[in-house]
Design a protein around this motif. Structure first.
Motif: not given
Length: 220
Positions: A13-14, A17, A55, A60
């Motif tokens: 997910a990172t 992004w 993400r 984060a």
């Protein structure tokens, strides 16, 4: 003490992004997220088996905008996770979790490693796949309750681990055993042909799973 090479809590997910929101190279993203460059390519081409919702690693607290800018200005620069992000991951991560939908694939993935990389220890396999030594030994000795239906399949294709994790595991085991680790030559030659092959494999796997689910539904 933080891990020397920490990766994000949600690496794919990172990566999604970073592909959509930065000018980092696929190599930089792959190295930071701890996944194979072809997985990043598949995410960028939207041919990955799973559609990932991006993400934000900045929000984060795993990566700073300053690090991203350094990477964008220098393609050779390797991104460094923030100290806060490393501490969070160290506290959060425990034994590997495998989704319920993929747990039935574990024996096939274990059988593949046992067949193709006997130099890898049971402890290392257990950590990679998220299983026990007893299960591994049962599969090796064919005393597993479902031995008749176990078919050796690449754990990466099954989604049980990333190619980078598997490559690192095999390389470490080979070094310890004093043998030459297999070289990953998949980036050589025609990249598009390779990606097409990966797409075909994912499609075939999805169709096979759908057929199995339909058959199971009919029997029910």
């Amino acid at each position: 003490m933080a891990n020397a090479n920490p990766t994000p809590l949600m690496p794919h997910a990172t990566a999604a992004w970073l592909v959509d929101n930065t000018g980092l190279t696929f190599v930089q993203i792959a190295e930071y997220c701890g996944i194979h460059i072809l997985e990043v390519q598949a995410i960028a081409d939207e041919t990955a088996a799973t559609k990932y919702t991006g993400r934000d690693p900045v929000r984060a607290n795993e990566l700073s905008m300053e690090e991203i800018e350094k990477g964008q200005n220098d393609p050779e620069y390797k991104l460094k996770m923030s100290v806060q992000g490393q501490d969070t991951i160290r506290r959060t991560r425990g034994p590997r979790y495998t989704p319920v939908s993929k747990r039935q694939d574990k024996p096939d993935g274990i059988a593949w490693i046992l067949k193709n990389h006997p130099e890898v220890s049971d402890g290392a396999i257990g950590k990679l796949i998220g299983t026990t030594r007893n299960t591994i030994n049962a599969i090796r000795e064919r005393s597993h309750w479902n031995s008749a239906n176990i078919v050796a399949k690449d754990p990466v294709t099954l989604g049980l681990c990333s190619q980078r994790e598997l490559d690192a595991l095999v390389a470490k085991a080979a070094k310890k055993a004093g043998i030459k680790a297999p070289e990953d030559s998949r980036l050589e030659g025609d990249r598009e042909a390779l990606l097409e092959e990966l797409r075909a494999e994912r499609t075939a796997a999805a169709e096979a799973r759908a057929a199995e689910d339909a058959e199971a539904g009919d029997e029910a």
